[in-house]
Design a protein around this motif. Structure first.
Motif, PDB file in Angstrom:
ATOM      1  N   THR A   1       0.836  -1.211   0.000  1.00 21.07           N
ATOM      2  CA  THR A   1       0.000   0.000   0.000  1.00 21.07           C
ATOM      3  C   THR A   1       0.868   1.258   0.000  1.00 21.07           C
ATOM      4  O   THR A   1       0.605   2.201  -0.756  1.00 21.07           O
TER       5      THR A   1
ATOM      6  N   ASP B   1       0.950   3.988  -3.051  1.00 23.22           N
ATOM      7  CA  ASP B   1       0.500   5.362  -2.792  1.00 23.22           C
ATOM      8  C   ASP B   1       1.629   6.382  -2.872  1.00 23.22           C
ATOM      9  O   ASP B   1       1.381   7.587  -2.813  1.00 23.22           O
TER      10      ASP B   1
ATOM     11  N   ASN C   1      -1.744  -2.402  -6.299  1.00 25.90           N
ATOM     12  CA  ASN C   1      -3.100  -2.140  -5.822  1.00 25.90           C
ATOM     13  C   ASN C   1      -4.035  -3.327  -5.995  1.00 25.90           C
ATOM     14  O   ASN C   1      -5.178  -3.282  -5.539  1.00 25.90           O
ATOM     15  N   ARG C   2      -3.591  -4.360  -6.679  1.00 29.73           N
ATOM     16  CA  ARG C   2      -4.433  -5.540  -6.879  1.00 29.73           C
ATOM     17  C   ARG C   2      -3.861  -6.792  -6.224  1.00 29.73           C
ATOM     18  O   ARG C   2      -4.367  -7.893  -6.446  1.00 29.73           O
TER      19      ARG C   2
ATOM     20  N   GLY D   1      -3.408  -9.557  -3.555  1.00 31.63           N
ATOM     21  CA  GLY D   1      -4.105 -10.127  -2.388  1.00 31.63           C
ATOM     22  C   GLY D   1      -5.387  -9.395  -2.066  1.00 31.63           C
ATOM     23  O   GLY D   1      -6.304  -9.329  -2.872  1.00 31.63           O
ATOM     24  N   ASN D   2      -5.448  -8.823  -0.884  1.00 40.67           N
ATOM     25  CA  ASN D   2      -6.599  -8.002  -0.497  1.00 40.67           C
ATOM     26  C   ASN D   2      -6.056  -6.809   0.283  1.00 40.67           C
ATOM     27  O   ASN D   2      -4.855  -6.748   0.564  1.00 40.67           O
ATOM     28  N   PRO D   3      -6.904  -5.830   0.616  1.00 45.35           N
ATOM     29  CA  PRO D   3      -6.375  -4.601   1.233  1.00 45.35           C
ATOM     30  C   PRO D   3      -5.590  -4.830   2.531  1.00 45.35           C
ATOM     31  O   PRO D   3      -4.674  -4.066   2.838  1.00 45.35           O
ATOM     32  N   ARG D   4      -5.931  -5.874   3.274  1.00 44.16           N
ATOM     33  CA  ARG D   4      -5.206  -6.125   4.534  1.00 44.16           C
ATOM     34  C   ARG D   4      -3.806  -6.665   4.259  1.00 44.16           C
ATOM     35  O   ARG D   4      -2.836  -6.271   4.907  1.00 44.16           O
TER      36      ARG D   4
ATOM     37  N   ALA E   1      -1.736  -3.781   3.081  1.00 46.84           N
ATOM     38  CA  ALA E   1      -1.406  -2.788   4.106  1.00 46.84           C
ATOM     39  C   ALA E   1      -0.324  -3.292   5.058  1.00 46.84           C
ATOM     40  O   ALA E   1       0.346  -2.499   5.705  1.00 46.84           O
TER      41      ALA E   1
ATOM     42  N   GLU F   1      -7.958 -16.470  -3.684  1.00 47.84           N
ATOM     43  CA  GLU F   1      -7.149 -15.406  -3.100  1.00 47.84           C
ATOM     44  C   GLU F   1      -5.808 -15.210  -3.799  1.00 47.84           C
ATOM     45  O   GLU F   1      -5.122 -14.233  -3.555  1.00 47.84           O
TER      46      GLU F   1
ATOM     47  N   GLN G   1      -5.175   1.552   9.123  1.00 43.04           N
ATOM     48  CA  GLN G   1      -5.001   0.551   8.066  1.00 43.04           C
ATOM     49  C   GLN G   1      -5.665  -0.767   8.486  1.00 43.04           C
ATOM     50  O   GLN G   1      -5.539  -1.180   9.639  1.00 43.04           O
ATOM     51  N   PRO G   2      -6.338  -1.426   7.563  1.00 39.36           N
ATOM     52  CA  PRO G   2      -6.977  -2.697   7.925  1.00 39.36           C
ATOM     53  C   PRO G   2      -5.949  -3.802   8.064  1.00 39.36           C
ATOM     54  O   PRO G   2      -5.033  -3.914   7.248  1.00 39.36           O
ATOM     55  N   VAL G   3      -6.080  -4.614   9.106  1.00 40.26           N
ATOM     56  CA  VAL G   3      -5.191  -5.767   9.259  1.00 40.26           C
ATOM     57  C   VAL G   3      -6.024  -6.987   9.641  1.00 40.26           C
ATOM     58  O   VAL G   3      -7.102  -6.870  10.213  1.00 40.26           O
ATOM     59  N   SER G   4      -5.505  -8.166   9.309  1.00 41.77           N
ATOM     60  CA  SER G   4      -6.101  -9.427   9.748  1.00 41.77           C
ATOM     61  C   SER G   4      -5.530  -9.719  11.129  1.00 41.77           C
ATOM     62  O   SER G   4      -4.389 -10.151  11.251  1.00 41.77           O
TER      63      SER G   4
ATOM     64  N   MET H   1     -13.826  -2.799   7.288  1.00 42.05           N
ATOM     65  CA  MET H   1     -13.306  -2.576   5.934  1.00 42.05           C
ATOM     66  C   MET H   1     -14.005  -1.372   5.288  1.00 42.05           C
ATOM     67  O   MET H   1     -13.390  -0.601   4.549  1.00 42.05           O
TER      68      MET H   1
ATOM     69  N   ASP I   1     -12.531  -7.833  -1.816  1.00 45.70           N
ATOM     70  CA  ASP I   1     -11.914  -9.042  -2.367  1.00 45.70           C
ATOM     71  C   ASP I   1     -11.612 -10.064  -1.280  1.00 45.70           C
ATOM     72  O   ASP I   1     -11.692 -11.265  -1.512  1.00 45.70           O
ATOM     73  N   GLY I   2     -11.225  -9.596  -0.127  1.00 46.44           N
ATOM     74  CA  GLY I   2     -10.814 -10.498   0.950  1.00 46.44           C
ATOM     75  C   GLY I   2     -11.826 -10.553   2.080  1.00 46.44           C
ATOM     76  O   GLY I   2     -11.445 -10.710   3.238  1.00 46.44           O
TER      77      GLY I   2
END
Lengths: 264, 163
Positions: free
Chosen positions: A77, A81, A97-98, A100-103, A106, A187, B60-63, B114, B135-136
């Motif tokens: 991320t 950015d 930006n594509r 995995g997923n946003p987590r 990040a 995923e 920021q989002p985290v798992s 999210m 997506d996740g």
């Protein structure tokens, strides 16, 4: 809830301290998006983790010679950015930006992504097409290595004992055309095709085999999608049979060639 | 160089300064649920795929299932419990209720956190952006359509509130 196996944590604040600590049993740790999963699954059982996040010098994104250097602690991320990446490496930013997923984006770092050498890595395929290099430090000094030579197999890199990746250097070539196309239903991608061209062309087929596979030609039009689909190494799995994946490769290589302005 | 077995950390959790001593192997989800009773944090796949354990760390989002509690020292952690003001639901939560964007509710805290992250980054996301952002995150009840509507609804509510 699955429990992480026991380990001890080290928190060096300089690269020199970190280099003294790392070995096969003391694994470098940054985002942990792959490492902690593998530890929970019992696939990796390091007894020590060396947290690199206290080493400020590994956080930078900066212009370096004719390229952009992305420090080992920079997340997907942060890189996507970053104004320098957006301005000079827009194609790479779009790939990041594509992922995995946003987590995952990040938390996970680009360097960690390469070091884990997951065969379906978007980042490895894209960086190979872009001619990226891995910057490596050890107690003996520093060296750089093409990403193409660094990722040598599934979950295997050319990094040697006592070495740490400090960053990734991506050349900036203003006349370079770049495309990354992927097919993804879970995923991780089933197929990722990265292609870059100026006075010569590099096409990388990622995700279908044990490692990214590189094809070079003078121009995109010289690439033969059907021949590439026949030649690539393909590993069938739950996301598709060998026949299906070869078909996908042909279609996506053709699309990548078209995206670069080739005629096929 | 024997390394640390436990660490003392001082995260700010849902706006409250907190000091804890945690084993280095403790995940953020374990700390939030087992130490702090924040059961809005769910755990399911433990592979960063399903999204139910999503919390925000410094926005920021985290798992949280695969994020070390040790890494939250000095940082802001926000869980779904930190959104409402007293009995008044956060506009995102209210939008999820009004749009029937949940059935069993297990995935909902993850989707809501999210959404909080998405709307801070992009206050008026289009449908494609919302779908890609999730997506996740998996939901097995709603078919996703009401969730997308709830996000658009929440974007409108927050926009009006901000103006």
């Amino acid at each position: 809830m699955g429990v992480l196996p026991a380990f001890r944590l080290h928190r060096p604040t300089t690269l020199a301290q970190a280099l003294e600590l790392v070995n096969d049993d003391r694994m470098p740790y940054a985002g942990g998006t792959e490492l902690l999963l593998a530890m929970k699954e019992g696939l990796l059982r390091p007894t020590h983790l060396v947290d690199l996040k206290g080493i400020g010098s590994l956080r930078d994104v900066r212009e370096s010679g004719s390229g952009v250097s992305i420090g080992a602690l920079v997340t997907h991320t942060q890189a996507a950015d970053h104004p320098i990446v957006v301005d000079r490496l827009a194609g790479l930013a779009a790939v990041l930006n594509r992922v995995g997923n946003p987590r995952v984006r990040a938390t996970g770092t680009l360097a960690g992504n390469l070091c884990f050498a997951e065969p379906r890595s978007d980042v490895a395929a894209a960086l190979i097409a872009l001619g990226g290099e891995v910057e490596i430090a050890s107690a003996e000094g520093r060296r750089a290595m093409a990403v193409e030579d660094f990722v040598i197999g599934p979950y295997t890199t050319a990094l040697e004992q006592g070495e740490l990746v400090t960053g990734i250097l991506v050349p900036v070539q203003p006349d370079l055309r770049f495309a990354y196309l992927k097919h993804q239903t879970t995923e991780r991608p089933t197929l990722g095709v990265a292609a870059a061209a100026n006075s010569h062309c590099s096409l990388v087929v990622g995700a279908v085999g044990f490692a990214p596979q590189v094809f070079r030609s003078p121009s995109p039009s010289d690439l033969d999608p059907s021949a590439i689909a026949d030649r690539v190494e393909v590993v069938p799995d739950l996301t598709g049979s060998e026949e299906y994946k070869r078909h996908l490769v042909e279609v996506y290589v053709r699309r990548a060639v078209a995206a670069l302005g080739g005629r096929r | 160089m024997i390394g640390l077995d436990t660490v003392e950390i001082a995260p700010r959790i849902n706006g409250r300064e907190t000091v804890l001593e945690v084993p280095v192997r403790m995940t953020l989800a374990e700390m939030l649920r087992d130490r702090l009773g924040l059961y809005g944090v769910k755990v399911s796949c433990e592979m960063q795929v399903c999204g139910v354990c999503t919390v925000l760390v410094d926005g920021q989002p985290v798992s949280s299932c695969t994020f070390l509690a040790a890494d939250t020292d000095g940082r802001r952690v926000l869980t779904v419990e930190g959104l409402a003001e007293g009995d008044r639901l956060h506009p995102i939560q209210q939008a999820f209720v009004d749009r029937f964007a949940l059935q069993c509710g297990f995935c909902t805290p993850g989707f809501i956190m999210m959404t909080k992250h998405l709307l801070e980054r992009s206050p008026l996301p289009d449908r494609e952006e919302i779908v890609e952002h999730f997506d996740g995150n998996l939901c097995r009840c709603t078919g996703y359509a009401p969730i997308i509507e709830a996000v658009q609804d929440a974007a409108g509510r927050l926009g009006r509130r901000g103006s």
